[in-house]
Design an enzyme around this catalytic site. Structure first.
Site, PDB file in Angstrom:
ATOM      1  N   TRP A 195       0.859  -1.188   0.000  1.00  0.00           N
ATOM      2  CA  TRP A 195       0.000   0.000   0.000  1.00  0.00           C
ATOM      3  C   TRP A 195       0.895   1.238   0.000  1.00  0.00           C
ATOM      4  O   TRP A 195       1.792   1.422   0.813  1.00  0.00           O
ATOM      5  CB  TRP A 195      -1.000   0.018   1.138  1.00  0.00           C
ATOM      6  N   GLU A 241     -16.581   2.841   1.397  1.00  0.00           N
ATOM      7  CA  GLU A 241     -16.649   2.278   0.047  1.00  0.00           C
ATOM      8  C   GLU A 241     -17.852   1.371  -0.149  1.00  0.00           C
ATOM      9  O   GLU A 241     -18.439   1.336  -1.243  1.00  0.00           O
ATOM     10  CB  GLU A 241     -15.357   1.506  -0.265  1.00  0.00           C
ATOM     11  N   ASP A 291       3.915  -3.054 -13.709  1.00  0.00           N
ATOM     12  CA  ASP A 291       2.844  -2.172 -13.244  1.00  0.00           C
ATOM     13  C   ASP A 291       2.079  -1.499 -14.376  1.00  0.00           C
ATOM     14  O   ASP A 291       2.408  -1.646 -15.551  1.00  0.00           O
ATOM     15  CB  ASP A 291       3.426  -1.112 -12.307  1.00  0.00           C
TER      16      ASP A 291
END
Length: 493
Positions: A195, A241, A291
């Site tokens: 993260w 969320e 990525d």
């Protein structure tokens, strides 16, 4: 009717002709990536794929299918969120933020249905044993090597979970956060949690570490498609969320408590990995990882997750995505965010007409914005305002043009902007935070940004010549040619 789980979504995709079932055995070690990548780079983004016979890295067959490219087109994003066009959700957001109590009894009564709808959004807990806990594995029964976790690219550090909902809790307020972070498998019962420092989950971890408290975490795979999308959405602080997913679905998300912590997860998930992060343990090396920039992000130190339980349905499906050189599936997740959150952006920057982040800009590298220009220097006001908006602070290049420019067409936006600029006069540089994945910034997460004013220039902005009109054929000539076109014998696409 809302889609309640991944199976509902797959059924909807298949009914719409958007799903291909791959019945041939395909390895999770790069082969699924190569197949999916070819599809994603084909016209229209290719179909959603369900690999029914994935082969584990050990060479053994897996009984758990792997689903990929589920969100890989605008049509599939609309199916996931239950709309015919993404701007419908933006319209609902706009109505909600502009909700005002009218005068008079009839006006107030007319508001009741809309107010009643708001009560449907918050997630609901309970309801018996959830489907995501049909099977509960603990201790020596946990083995991530038995799950079809793909290795995406040749230099990746290992298998990766790429489409998770990572559930954490603020240690101070108790508020839940759900983020989408990549997670590397580093052992049969251990993970590395990537993260980034700008993410809310990382802030929770830092605060827990400062308190020397062990941090519970739940990693959710699957569930309803609105919840999967919501984990990727840059919501304002304090907005749950799963509440937002309820708004998108028009129905609440049903949650159930984990078996080894008091975190709650979607009851309809396919699989949940529960774990703990101990701040007293050393960080572990995570990466490299191919990525969404199209380049590898380098290995670095991140928290280790000790798995305490794995729970899943009797026959779980593994949801997956791949990222890499654009265009990829993640562009459409970002495109949905762009359309849904535009009304919120207009609350603070009302002159904004439209915004677009093209695939080649990988979200944060390039943002086109059209504005209704009312005064000199307004383009710079908008640039600075955008750099002060949450994750928009990571935008590397912002190009501002006038309201008559279609920013959703990058060719048109660049054509106009490059014609309208004097580089020395109309380009500004600023310093600020940069995305963790940016390998070119002068320092890690810190560097420069560029703003380009591609609007028509005013006298007050130092332009004293006549500004030319764009070339457009007159309507009468176009009508004459339209009338004779069939007689010309010309066929063009």
């Amino acid at each position: 009717m809302a889609l309640d789980n991944l199976r509902d979504f797959l059924e909807a995709l298949e009914t719409a002709g958007e799903l291909v079932r791959v019945r041939r055995p395909v390895s999770v070690d790069r082969e699924i990536t190569e197949v999916a990548d070819r599809c994603m780079k084909s016209p229209g983004g290719g179909p959603a794929l369900l690999f029914e016979q994935p082969v584990l890295t050990s060479g053994a067959p897996s009984p758990h299918p792997v689903a990929v490219n589920l969100f890989g087109s605008e049509k599939r994003m609309c199916l996931a969120l239950g709309v015919s066009r993404l701007d419908e959700i933006g319209d609902r957001v706009s109505e909600l933020v502009n909700l005002k109590v009218p005068d008079g009894l009839l006006g107030k009564l007319a508001m009741l249905p809309k107010l009643a709808e708001l009560t449907k959004f918050p997630p609901r807990s309970g309801g018996g044993r959830p489907a995501c806990q049909d099977v509960v594995l603990r201790g020596s029964d946990i083995d991530m090597g038995r799950l079809p976790v793909p290795i995406c690219w040749p230099q990746d550090g290992g298998p990766y979970l790429t489409l998770p909902q990572v559930v954490t809790r603020d240690p101070g307020t108790g508020a839940r956060n759900v983020g989408m972070y990549r997670v590397q498998v580093i052992g049969r019962d251990a993970l590395a949690m990537h993260w980034q420092r700008h993410k809310v989950g990382a802030a929770h971890w830092r605060e827990m570490a400062a308190r020397s408290e062990t941090m519970p975490v739940a990693i959710v795979l699957g569930g309803d498609p609105a919840s999967i999308y919501s984990a990727s959405a840059p919501l304002p602080p304090g907005i749950d969320e799963y509440l937002f997913a309820g708004f998108l679905r028009r129905e609440p998300v049903r949650l159930s408590p984990c078996v080894t912590s008091d975190l709650e997860v979607p009851s309809e998930a396919e699989l949940v990995i529960e774990g703990m992060i101990d701040p007293r343990e050393p960080l572990v090396m995570e990466g490299p990882f191919g990525d969404h920039t199209g380049f590898y992000s380098l290995a670095d130190l991140y928290p280790r997750v000790q798995i305490t339980a794995v729970t899943h349905r009797k026959d779980p499906i593994w949801p997956h995505t791949i990222v890499g050189r654009p265009p990829m599936e993640d562009f459409w997740l970002g495109h949905a965010t762009e359309r849904i959150f535009l009304p919120l952006l207009k609350l603070t920057l009302p002159e904004v007409v439209d915004m677009h982040m093209p695939a080649e800009g990988i979200f944060h590298n390039l943002v086109f914005v059209s504005i209704d220009k009312q005064f000199p220097g307004q383009a710079y006001k908008v640039m600075n305002g955008l750099w002060g908006q949450g994750l928009m602070s990571l935008a590397k290049v912002i190009v501002v043009v006038d309201k008559d420019v279609n920013v959703r067409d990058p060719k048109e936006a660049w054509w106009v902007a490059l014609n309208h600029i004097d580089p020395e006069r109309d380009v500004r540089f600023s310093m600020g935070p940069i995305d963790v994945l940016d390998h070119a910034s002068r320092e890690f997460t810190y560097g420069s940004k560029m703003g380009i004013d591609g609007t028509r220039k005013w006298k007050e902005e130092g332009f004293h010549r006549e500004w030319p009109d764009p070339i457009v054929m007159d309507a009468s000539t176009k009508a004459k040619v339209d009338a004779m076109w069939r007689e010309l014998g010309i066929s063009i696409p």
